[in-house]
Scaffold this motif. Structure first.
Motif, mmCIF file in Angstrom:
data_model
loop_
_atom_site.group_PDB
_atom_site.id
_atom_site.type_symbol
_atom_site.label_atom_id
_atom_site.label_comp_id
_atom_site.label_asym_id
_atom_site.label_seq_id
_atom_site.Cartn_x
_atom_site.Cartn_y
_atom_site.Cartn_z
ATOM 1 N N GLU A 36 0.835 -1.205 0.000
ATOM 2 C CA GLU A 36 0.000 0.000 0.000
ATOM 3 C C GLU A 36 0.868 1.252 0.000
ATOM 4 O OE1 GLU A 36 -2.754 -0.110 3.306
ATOM 5 O OE2 GLU A 36 -3.435 -2.121 2.755
ATOM 6 N N ILE A 37 1.902 1.250 0.826
ATOM 7 C CA ILE A 37 2.808 2.402 0.904
ATOM 8 C C ILE A 37 3.547 2.573 -0.427
ATOM 9 C CG2 ILE A 37 4.908 3.282 2.017
ATOM 10 C CD1 ILE A 37 3.860 1.867 4.624
ATOM 11 N N LEU A 38 3.998 1.450 -1.016
ATOM 12 C CA LEU A 38 4.748 1.511 -2.275
ATOM 13 C C LEU A 38 3.913 2.037 -3.435
ATOM 14 C CD1 LEU A 38 7.013 -1.665 -2.431
ATOM 15 C CD2 LEU A 38 7.703 0.714 -2.222
ATOM 16 N N ASN A 39 2.576 1.937 -3.331
ATOM 17 C CA ASN A 39 1.716 2.463 -4.398
ATOM 18 C C ASN A 39 1.940 3.949 -4.636
ATOM 19 O OD1 ASN A 39 0.491 0.057 -5.088
ATOM 20 N ND2 ASN A 39 -1.192 0.328 -3.643
ATOM 21 N N LYS A 65 18.350 9.331 -4.836
ATOM 22 C CA LYS A 65 16.907 9.164 -5.038
ATOM 23 C C LYS A 65 16.444 7.808 -4.498
ATOM 24 C CE LYS A 65 13.411 9.088 -8.717
ATOM 25 N NZ LYS A 65 13.210 9.146 -10.171
ATOM 26 N N GLY A 66 17.227 6.752 -4.723
ATOM 27 C CA GLY A 66 16.910 5.422 -4.204
ATOM 28 C C GLY A 66 16.949 5.395 -2.687
ATOM 29 N N LYS A 67 17.974 6.039 -2.111
ATOM 30 C CA LYS A 67 18.083 6.103 -0.644
ATOM 31 C C LYS A 67 16.888 6.822 -0.045
ATOM 32 C CE LYS A 67 23.125 6.239 -0.558
ATOM 33 N NZ LYS A 67 24.297 7.087 -0.378
ATOM 34 N N GLN A 68 16.494 7.927 -0.672
ATOM 35 C CA GLN A 68 15.377 8.713 -0.158
ATOM 36 C C GLN A 68 14.082 7.909 -0.163
ATOM 37 O OE1 GLN A 68 14.672 12.379 -2.284
ATOM 38 N NE2 GLN A 68 12.696 12.690 -1.306
ATOM 39 N N ILE A 69 13.813 7.203 -1.262
ATOM 40 C CA ILE A 69 12.590 6.391 -1.351
ATOM 41 C C ILE A 69 12.583 5.327 -0.270
ATOM 42 C CG2 ILE A 69 11.380 4.671 -2.751
ATOM 43 C CD1 ILE A 69 12.048 6.392 -5.209
ATOM 44 N N ILE A 70 13.702 4.603 -0.119
ATOM 45 C CA ILE A 70 13.775 3.535 0.888
ATOM 46 C C ILE A 70 13.544 4.105 2.281
ATOM 47 C CG2 ILE A 70 15.369 1.923 2.019
ATOM 48 C CD1 ILE A 70 14.150 0.927 -0.568
ATOM 49 N N ARG A 71 14.206 5.195 2.590
ATOM 50 C CA ARG A 71 14.056 5.790 3.934
ATOM 51 C C ARG A 71 12.615 6.220 4.200
ATOM 52 N NH1 ARG A 71 19.669 8.317 3.176
ATOM 53 N NH2 ARG A 71 20.967 6.824 4.266
ATOM 54 N N GLU A 72 11.975 6.831 3.194
ATOM 55 C CA GLU A 72 10.592 7.275 3.367
ATOM 56 C C GLU A 72 9.654 6.090 3.575
ATOM 57 O OE1 GLU A 72 9.267 9.854 0.201
ATOM 58 O OE2 GLU A 72 10.965 11.220 0.495
ATOM 59 N N ILE A 110 8.243 2.595 -7.746
ATOM 60 C CA ILE A 110 9.032 1.355 -7.720
ATOM 61 C C ILE A 110 8.127 0.167 -7.424
ATOM 62 C CG2 ILE A 110 11.200 2.475 -7.045
ATOM 63 C CD1 ILE A 110 10.771 1.366 -4.209
ATOM 64 N N THR A 111 8.592 -1.005 -7.836
ATOM 65 C CA THR A 111 7.862 -2.246 -7.584
ATOM 66 C C THR A 111 8.372 -2.872 -6.291
ATOM 67 O OG1 THR A 111 9.472 -3.563 -8.787
ATOM 68 C CG2 THR A 111 7.627 -2.635 -10.067
ATOM 69 N N THR A 112 7.657 -3.874 -5.815
ATOM 70 C CA THR A 112 8.090 -4.576 -4.609
ATOM 71 C C THR A 112 9.478 -5.206 -4.776
ATOM 72 O OG1 THR A 112 5.809 -4.965 -3.926
ATOM 73 C CG2 THR A 112 7.473 -6.384 -2.942
ATOM 74 N N PRO A 113 9.760 -5.917 -5.888
ATOM 75 C CA PRO A 113 11.121 -6.456 -6.045
ATOM 76 C C PRO A 113 12.202 -5.365 -6.080
ATOM 77 C CG PRO A 113 9.617 -7.522 -7.583
ATOM 78 C CD PRO A 113 8.868 -6.378 -6.957
ATOM 79 N N GLN A 114 11.884 -4.218 -6.675
ATOM 80 C CA GLN A 114 12.841 -3.114 -6.678
ATOM 81 C C GLN A 114 13.078 -2.608 -5.263
ATOM 82 O OE1 GLN A 114 10.998 -0.381 -9.432
ATOM 83 N NE2 GLN A 114 12.094 -1.235 -11.186
ATOM 84 N N PHE A 115 11.997 -2.513 -4.480
ATOM 85 C CA PHE A 115 12.120 -2.079 -3.088
ATOM 86 C C PHE A 115 13.037 -3.025 -2.318
ATOM 87 C CE2 PHE A 115 10.679 -2.425 1.342
ATOM 88 C CZ PHE A 115 10.937 -1.134 1.778
ATOM 89 N N ILE A 116 12.840 -4.324 -2.490
ATOM 90 C CA ILE A 116 13.659 -5.317 -1.799
ATOM 91 C C ILE A 116 15.124 -5.170 -2.211
ATOM 92 C CG2 ILE A 116 14.095 -7.807 -1.556
ATOM 93 C CD1 ILE A 116 10.963 -8.121 -1.890
ATOM 94 N N ALA A 117 15.367 -4.988 -3.514
ATOM 95 C CA ALA A 117 16.738 -4.811 -4.002
ATOM 96 C C ALA A 117 17.364 -3.537 -3.423
ATOM 97 C CB ALA A 117 16.750 -4.763 -5.526
ATOM 98 N N LEU A 118 16.608 -2.454 -3.410
ATOM 99 C CA LEU A 118 17.123 -1.191 -2.871
ATOM 100 C C LEU A 118 17.424 -1.314 -1.379
ATOM 101 C CD1 LEU A 118 14.786 1.385 -4.682
ATOM 102 C CD2 LEU A 118 17.209 0.940 -5.164
#
Length: 154
Positions: free
Chosen positions: A30-33, A102-109, A37-45
């Motif tokens: 829900e948050i990733l919506n 940008k990747g770090k910011q998304i993961i942290r948020e 990014i997709t769920t697999p991208q989130f996991i990789a990041l």
């Protein structure tokens, strides 16, 4: 310490962990919506944030995806300026994946929003129970890591 645990208790623990994991994954989706990014991208990041730069092979092993699938995933993340491929400074034949700002910011948020969700859920639980929950989860995680090391060292 080697007491025999009740099969029923073990089954109940496994079930509760499965249910909790499912709820957290659903909340995470829900948050990733709200992010590109997709769920697999989130996991990789997440792995890149926690472990630092990785090769495609190392990342592939950590996220349990085929090498070719991981390559496609990294291509998309690189196109979205979340990661960057760079040649290893010690061995120019090796290419490493680096997490960009940008990747770090998304993961942290996203992680922060997941933590806010958990805070809200645990808001009415007494502090000592929350501390006990942490202690037990920490113990379980360490036992699992030790078990994994035993298997890997055989």
């Amino acid at each position: 310490m080697n007491e025999v645990k009740s099969a029923t208790t073990i089954a109940e623990i496994e079930r509760e962990l499965r249910y909790i994991s499912g709820i957290i994954k659903q909340k995470g989706r829900e948050i990733l919506n709200n992010y590109p990014i997709t769920t697999p991208q989130f996991i990789a990041l997440q792995w890149l944030l926690e472990d630092g730069d990785l090769t495609i092979g190392e990342l592939s092993n950590k996220i349990n995806l085929a090498f070719s699938t991981t390559t496609d995933l990294v291509d998309r993340m690189e196109n979205n300026l979340l990661v960057e491929r760079k040649k290893d400074t010690k061995d120019r034949r090796v290419v490493r994946i680096y997490l960009l700002d940008k990747g770090k910011q998304i993961i942290r948020e996203v992680i922060e929003k997941r933590q806010v969700y958990l805070q809200d859920v645990l808001n009415d639980v007494p502090n000592d129970k929350v501390e006990s929950l942490y202690d037990v989860l920490y113990l379980l995680h360490n036992q699992m890591k030790m078990d994994k090391e035993k298997v890997n060292n055989k």
